[in-house]
Design a protein around this motif. Structure first.
Motif, mmCIF file in Angstrom:
data_model
loop_
_atom_site.group_PDB
_atom_site.id
_atom_site.type_symbol
_atom_site.label_atom_id
_atom_site.label_comp_id
_atom_site.label_asym_id
_atom_site.label_seq_id
_atom_site.Cartn_x
_atom_site.Cartn_y
_atom_site.Cartn_z
ATOM 1 N N PRO A 1 0.831 -1.197 0.000
ATOM 2 C CA PRO A 1 0.000 0.000 0.000
ATOM 3 C C PRO A 1 0.873 1.257 0.000
ATOM 4 O O PRO A 1 2.003 1.232 0.480
ATOM 5 C CB PRO A 1 -0.779 -0.109 1.306
ATOM 6 N N GLN B 1 -0.142 -10.717 -1.367
ATOM 7 C CA GLN B 1 -1.356 -10.892 -2.170
ATOM 8 C C GLN B 1 -2.444 -11.603 -1.365
ATOM 9 O O GLN B 1 -3.613 -11.212 -1.422
ATOM 10 C CB GLN B 1 -1.055 -11.666 -3.452
ATOM 11 N N LYS B 2 -2.076 -12.616 -0.602
ATOM 12 C CA LYS B 2 -3.063 -13.317 0.239
ATOM 13 C C LYS B 2 -3.658 -12.372 1.278
ATOM 14 O O LYS B 2 -4.863 -12.396 1.534
ATOM 15 C CB LYS B 2 -2.414 -14.519 0.930
ATOM 16 N N GLN C 1 -5.662 -2.519 12.337
ATOM 17 C CA GLN C 1 -5.363 -3.183 11.064
ATOM 18 C C GLN C 1 -4.077 -3.995 11.157
ATOM 19 O O GLN C 1 -4.009 -5.127 10.663
ATOM 20 C CB GLN C 1 -5.257 -2.158 9.937
ATOM 21 N N ARG D 1 -3.873 -9.059 1.070
ATOM 22 C CA ARG D 1 -4.746 -8.110 0.359
ATOM 23 C C ARG D 1 -6.077 -8.738 0.002
ATOM 24 O O ARG D 1 -7.129 -8.142 0.198
ATOM 25 C CB ARG D 1 -4.062 -7.603 -0.896
ATOM 26 N N ASN D 2 -6.034 -9.952 -0.529
ATOM 27 C CA ASN D 2 -7.268 -10.622 -0.917
ATOM 28 C C ASN D 2 -8.174 -10.862 0.292
ATOM 29 O O ASN D 2 -9.382 -10.684 0.210
ATOM 30 C CB ASN D 2 -6.975 -11.951 -1.615
ATOM 31 N N HIS D 3 -7.576 -11.268 1.406
ATOM 32 C CA HIS D 3 -8.361 -11.542 2.600
ATOM 33 C C HIS D 3 -9.026 -10.272 3.138
ATOM 34 O O HIS D 3 -10.203 -10.301 3.516
ATOM 35 C CB HIS D 3 -7.481 -12.167 3.696
ATOM 36 N N PHE D 4 -8.301 -9.175 3.179
ATOM 37 C CA PHE D 4 -8.840 -7.958 3.785
ATOM 38 C C PHE D 4 -9.653 -7.100 2.822
ATOM 39 O O PHE D 4 -10.291 -6.144 3.257
ATOM 40 C CB PHE D 4 -7.711 -7.157 4.429
ATOM 41 N N LYS D 5 -9.685 -7.475 1.548
ATOM 42 C CA LYS D 5 -10.562 -6.761 0.613
ATOM 43 C C LYS D 5 -12.014 -7.183 0.795
ATOM 44 O O LYS D 5 -12.924 -6.456 0.450
ATOM 45 C CB LYS D 5 -10.136 -7.019 -0.835
ATOM 46 N N ARG D 6 -12.212 -8.383 1.321
ATOM 47 C CA ARG D 6 -13.581 -8.885 1.504
ATOM 48 C C ARG D 6 -14.324 -8.083 2.514
ATOM 49 O O ARG D 6 -13.893 -7.534 3.431
ATOM 50 C CB ARG D 6 -13.561 -10.341 1.949
ATOM 51 N N GLU E 1 -2.238 6.022 1.977
ATOM 52 C CA GLU E 1 -3.410 5.238 2.357
ATOM 53 C C GLU E 1 -3.393 4.957 3.858
ATOM 54 O O GLU E 1 -4.416 5.018 4.519
ATOM 55 C CB GLU E 1 -3.439 3.904 1.613
#
Length: 159
Positions: A82, A151-152, A98, A154-159, A86
């Motif tokens: 990030p 990446q994992k 976070q 980011r994907n987890h916390f985008k949900r 941000e």
């Protein structure tokens, strides 16, 4: 160690073509010079001269391809992180929450060696080269695992 005269002949006969190829492939004069210089250093350290001049161009091509792969990997990892803006725009307690959530996710969800690489990079502030040496990995492999971890997360916390 290769005879100085043989190395000098190889250099005079092939340098301009080698540097041209490296510049075309890398698009950067400094990087091109580094690649060609590394090839000549490896040849100088060996006892056996190359059998023909095409070996040198092949060595340049392969070294440039490796450099391009490494640059692409660095860029991909950089893009996964990030931006500081941000994070800085959030209140401190939200930032801490976070970070705690990320830390818990890393400890509970990531497998080895991704977990170790993530902690070494962000908790101990080691460079990728230091992490690779400590874990006995290739630096590119360490980058790959770090990129996968990020990446994992980011994907987890985008949900």
């Amino acid at each position: 160690m290769l005879d100085k005269r043989i190395l000098e002949q190889l250099f005079r006969r092939n340098y301009s073509e080698m540097i041209h190829l490296a510049r075309v492939m890398l698009g950067d004069d400094g990087e091109a010079e580094d690649v060609v210089q590394d090839i000549f250093l490896r040849i100088a350290d060996s006892d056996i001269p190359p059998k023909n001049d095409s070996y040198l161009l092949t060595a340049v091509r392969n070294a440039c391809l490796n450099e391009i792969r490494q640059m692409q990997l660095h860029e991909r990892v950089k893009n996964l992180l990030p931006t500081e803006n941000e994070i800085d725009q959030q209140p401190i307690d939200k930032q801490q929450e976070q970070l705690d959530n990320i830390s818990a996710f890393v400890d509970e969800q990531l497998e080895e060696p991704q977990r170790s690489i993530f902690h070494l990079r962000f908790d101990e502030d080691l460079t990728i080269a230091e992490i690779a040496r400590r874990l006995g990995l290739n630096p590119n492999t360490a980058y790959k695992y770090l990129a996968q971890s990020i990446q994992k997360i980011r994907n987890h916390f985008k949900r």
